[in-house]
Design a protein around this motif. Structure first.
Motif, PDB file in Angstrom:
ATOM      1  N   ASP A   1      65.043  -1.618  84.475  1.00 56.19           N
ATOM      2  CA  ASP A   1      65.472  -1.447  83.081  1.00 56.19           C
ATOM      3  C   ASP A   1      64.914  -0.174  82.436  1.00 56.19           C
ATOM      4  O   ASP A   1      65.107   0.046  81.237  1.00 56.19           O
ATOM      5  N   ILE A   2      64.223   0.655  83.212  1.00 57.63           N
ATOM      6  CA  ILE A   2      63.710   1.927  82.694  1.00 57.63           C
ATOM      7  C   ILE A   2      64.762   3.006  82.912  1.00 57.63           C
ATOM      8  O   ILE A   2      65.280   3.165  84.016  1.00 57.63           O
ATOM      9  N   THR A   3      65.061   3.721  81.846  1.00 54.91           N
ATOM     10  CA  THR A   3      66.026   4.816  81.920  1.00 54.91           C
ATOM     11  C   THR A   3      65.396   6.082  81.355  1.00 54.91           C
ATOM     12  O   THR A   3      64.454   6.026  80.567  1.00 54.91           O
ATOM     13  N   SER A   4      65.944   7.200  81.763  1.00 54.19           N
ATOM     14  CA  SER A   4      65.476   8.498  81.298  1.00 54.19           C
ATOM     15  C   SER A   4      66.368   8.961  80.151  1.00 54.19           C
ATOM     16  O   SER A   4      67.582   8.758  80.183  1.00 54.19           O
ATOM     17  N   ALA A   5      65.784   9.596  79.138  1.00 54.49           N
ATOM     18  CA  ALA A   5      66.549  10.076  77.985  1.00 54.49           C
ATOM     19  C   ALA A   5      65.912  11.358  77.455  1.00 54.49           C
ATOM     20  O   ALA A   5      64.733  11.621  77.688  1.00 54.49           O
ATOM     21  N   TRP A   6      66.693  12.136  76.736  1.00 55.65           N
ATOM     22  CA  TRP A   6      66.203  13.361  76.108  1.00 55.65           C
ATOM     23  C   TRP A   6      66.123  13.087  74.610  1.00 55.65           C
ATOM     24  O   TRP A   6      67.142  12.927  73.944  1.00 55.65           O
ATOM     25  N   LYS A   7      64.896  12.976  74.083  1.00 53.05           N
ATOM     26  CA  LYS A   7      64.708  12.690  72.656  1.00 53.05           C
ATOM     27  C   LYS A   7      63.602  13.572  72.109  1.00 53.05           C
ATOM     28  O   LYS A   7      62.596  13.789  72.776  1.00 53.05           O
ATOM     29  N   TYR A   8      63.801  14.060  70.894  1.00 50.85           N
ATOM     30  CA  TYR A   8      62.804  14.910  70.225  1.00 50.85           C
ATOM     31  C   TYR A   8      62.442  16.135  71.053  1.00 50.85           C
ATOM     32  O   TYR A   8      61.309  16.607  71.018  1.00 50.85           O
ATOM     33  N   GLY A   9      63.384  16.624  71.846  1.00 53.50           N
ATOM     34  CA  GLY A   9      63.160  17.815  72.639  1.00 53.50           C
ATOM     35  C   GLY A   9      62.245  17.613  73.824  1.00 53.50           C
ATOM     36  O   GLY A   9      61.628  18.562  74.302  1.00 53.50           O
ATOM     37  N   MET A  10      62.146  16.371  74.311  1.00 60.13           N
ATOM     38  CA  MET A  10      61.290  16.094  75.465  1.00 60.13           C
ATOM     39  C   MET A  10      61.853  14.932  76.276  1.00 60.13           C
ATOM     40  O   MET A  10      62.650  14.139  75.763  1.00 60.13           O
TER      41      MET A  10
ATOM     42  N   VAL B   1      53.400  18.553  78.177  1.00 57.25           N
ATOM     43  CA  VAL B   1      52.286  19.387  78.609  1.00 57.25           C
ATOM     44  C   VAL B   1      51.403  19.649  77.391  1.00 57.25           C
ATOM     45  O   VAL B   1      51.901  20.061  76.333  1.00 57.25           O
ATOM     46  N   HIS B   2      50.112  19.375  77.525  1.00 53.30           N
ATOM     47  CA  HIS B   2      49.155  19.522  76.427  1.00 53.30           C
ATOM     48  C   HIS B   2      49.085  20.983  75.993  1.00 53.30           C
ATOM     49  O   HIS B   2      48.912  21.876  76.827  1.00 53.30           O
ATOM     50  N   LYS B   3      49.217  21.215  74.700  1.00 61.02           N
ATOM     51  CA  LYS B   3      49.231  22.585  74.176  1.00 61.02           C
ATOM     52  C   LYS B   3      47.926  23.334  74.421  1.00 61.02           C
ATOM     53  O   LYS B   3      47.933  24.525  74.713  1.00 61.02           O
ATOM     54  N   LYS B   4      46.796  22.648  74.293  1.00 56.49           N
ATOM     55  CA  LYS B   4      45.498  23.324  74.428  1.00 56.49           C
ATOM     56  C   LYS B   4      45.038  23.438  75.878  1.00 56.49           C
ATOM     57  O   LYS B   4      44.590  24.490  76.309  1.00 56.49           O
ATOM     58  N   THR B   5      45.133  22.342  76.624  1.00 57.29           N
ATOM     59  CA  THR B   5      44.607  22.341  77.991  1.00 57.29           C
ATOM     60  C   THR B   5      45.645  22.746  79.037  1.00 57.29           C
ATOM     61  O   THR B   5      45.296  22.998  80.182  1.00 57.29           O
ATOM     62  N   LEU B   6      46.925  22.741  78.622  1.00 54.33           N
ATOM     63  CA  LEU B   6      48.058  23.023  79.517  1.00 54.33           C
ATOM     64  C   LEU B   6      48.178  22.022  80.667  1.00 54.33           C
ATOM     65  O   LEU B   6      48.787  22.298  81.691  1.00 54.33           O
ATOM     66  N   GLN B   7      47.584  20.843  80.474  1.00 56.94           N
ATOM     67  CA  GLN B   7      47.671  19.776  81.471  1.00 56.94           C
ATOM     68  C   GLN B   7      48.906  18.917  81.209  1.00 56.94           C
ATOM     69  O   GLN B   7      49.233  18.626  80.052  1.00 56.94           O
ATOM     70  N   PRO B   8      49.572  18.480  82.280  1.00 57.00           N
ATOM     71  CA  PRO B   8      50.673  17.533  82.087  1.00 57.00           C
ATOM     72  C   PRO B   8      50.103  16.189  81.635  1.00 57.00           C
ATOM     73  O   PRO B   8      48.963  15.857  81.972  1.00 57.00           O
ATOM     74  N   TYR B   9      50.891  15.474  80.847  1.00 58.65           N
ATOM     75  CA  TYR B   9      50.436  14.138  80.459  1.00 58.65           C
ATOM     76  C   TYR B   9      51.600  13.190  80.263  1.00 58.65           C
ATOM     77  O   TYR B   9      52.736  13.598  80.056  1.00 58.65           O
ATOM     78  N   MET B  10      51.251  11.918  80.346  1.00 58.85           N
ATOM     79  CA  MET B  10      52.186  10.842  80.061  1.00 58.85           C
ATOM     80  C   MET B  10      51.749  10.242  78.737  1.00 58.85           C
ATOM     81  O   MET B  10      50.587   9.845  78.585  1.00 58.85           O
ATOM     82  N   GLY B  11      52.658  10.190  77.781  1.00 58.15           N
ATOM     83  CA  GLY B  11      52.375   9.582  76.494  1.00 58.15           C
ATOM     84  C   GLY B  11      52.933   8.169  76.452  1.00 58.15           C
ATOM     85  O   GLY B  11      54.056   7.935  76.898  1.00 58.15           O
ATOM     86  N   ILE B  12      52.145   7.250  75.956  1.00 53.94           N
ATOM     87  CA  ILE B  12      52.574   5.857  75.809  1.00 53.94           C
ATOM     88  C   ILE B  12      52.840   5.622  74.326  1.00 53.94           C
ATOM     89  O   ILE B  12      51.919   5.709  73.505  1.00 53.94           O
ATOM     90  N   VAL B  13      54.105   5.350  73.988  1.00 57.21           N
ATOM     91  CA  VAL B  13      54.506   5.247  72.584  1.00 57.21           C
ATOM     92  C   VAL B  13      53.681   4.221  71.825  1.00 57.21           C
ATOM     93  O   VAL B  13      53.196   4.484  70.734  1.00 57.21           O
ATOM     94  N   GLU B  14      53.500   3.048  72.379  1.00 55.77           N
ATOM     95  CA  GLU B  14      52.739   1.982  71.693  1.00 55.77           C
ATOM     96  C   GLU B  14      51.333   1.853  72.256  1.00 55.77           C
ATOM     97  O   GLU B  14      50.771   0.764  72.332  1.00 55.77           O
ATOM     98  N   GLY B  15      50.739   2.959  72.634  1.00 52.68           N
ATOM     99  CA  GLY B  15      49.417   2.972  73.245  1.00 52.68           C
ATOM    100  C   GLY B  15      48.329   2.335  72.403  1.00 52.68           C
ATOM    101  O   GLY B  15      47.339   1.838  72.928  1.00 52.68           O
ATOM    102  N   LYS B  16      48.508   2.333  71.088  1.00 54.26           N
ATOM    103  CA  LYS B  16      47.481   1.744  70.208  1.00 54.26           C
ATOM    104  C   LYS B  16      47.289   0.249  70.455  1.00 54.26           C
ATOM    105  O   LYS B  16      46.280  -0.316  70.069  1.00 54.26           O
ATOM    106  N   HIS B  17      48.264  -0.379  71.122  1.00 53.81           N
ATOM    107  CA  HIS B  17      48.203  -1.827  71.333  1.00 53.81           C
ATOM    108  C   HIS B  17      47.367  -2.249  72.535  1.00 53.81           C
ATOM    109  O   HIS B  17      47.180  -3.443  72.752  1.00 53.81           O
ATOM    110  N   PHE B  18      46.923  -1.296  73.345  1.00 55.28           N
ATOM    111  CA  PHE B  18      46.072  -1.698  74.460  1.00 55.28           C
ATOM    112  C   PHE B  18      45.076  -0.605  74.827  1.00 55.28           C
ATOM    113  O   PHE B  18      45.260   0.553  74.489  1.00 55.28           O
TER     114      PHE B  18
END
Length: 124
Positions: free
Chosen positions: A33-42, A57-74
């Motif tokens: 049920d996971i799909t790929s989409a282009w939203k907010y330019g990413m 990609v992190h602006k300061k460190t230039l490291q790739p990252y995965m962002g979790i939208v509801e990360g505050k919940h865990f």
């Protein structure tokens, strides 16, 4: 002509490109049920139509990252909130092997938030 999503990946230099493409495959392989989409330019990934993670990609460190939208919940020691109120990110070193099991665990935790109703799914 390449899509915006394809352009995002293929305009990156190595090893960043390979790292981001590997992350994309790991994310998409976690659940049908996971799909790929282009939203907010990413590149975003949706679970049953609801945005749950993205790659950037992190602006300061230039490291790739995965962002979790509801990360505050865990909590997970590899996720950092920085100055965000809702999202948490997991940074990667593009020159090193990805921690696949940790990524899979975090993605499953994110999906579980939607499955358990902590984050409501869209109703049709």
């Amino acid at each position: 002509m390449l899509s915006n999503i394809d352009n995002f990946y293929f305009k990156k230099e190595e090893p960043l490109q390979s790292c981001l493409l590997a992350l994309k495959e790991i994310i998409l392989s976690q659940n049908k049920d996971i799909t790929s989409a282009w939203k907010y330019g990413m590149p975003f990934f949706c679970y049953k139509g609801k945005m749950f993670c993205y790659l950037w990609v992190h602006k300061k460190t230039l490291q790739p990252y995965m962002g979790i939208v509801e990360g505050k919940h865990f909590n997970h020691p590899k996720l950092v909130i920085e100055k965000r109120s809702r999202m948490k990110i997991m940074l990667f070193d593009a020159d090193k092997e990805l921690p696949v099991k940790t990524i899979q665990l975090i993605i499953q935790q994110a999906i579980d938030l939607y499955k358990t109703g902590v984050v409501p799914l869209k109703t049709k």
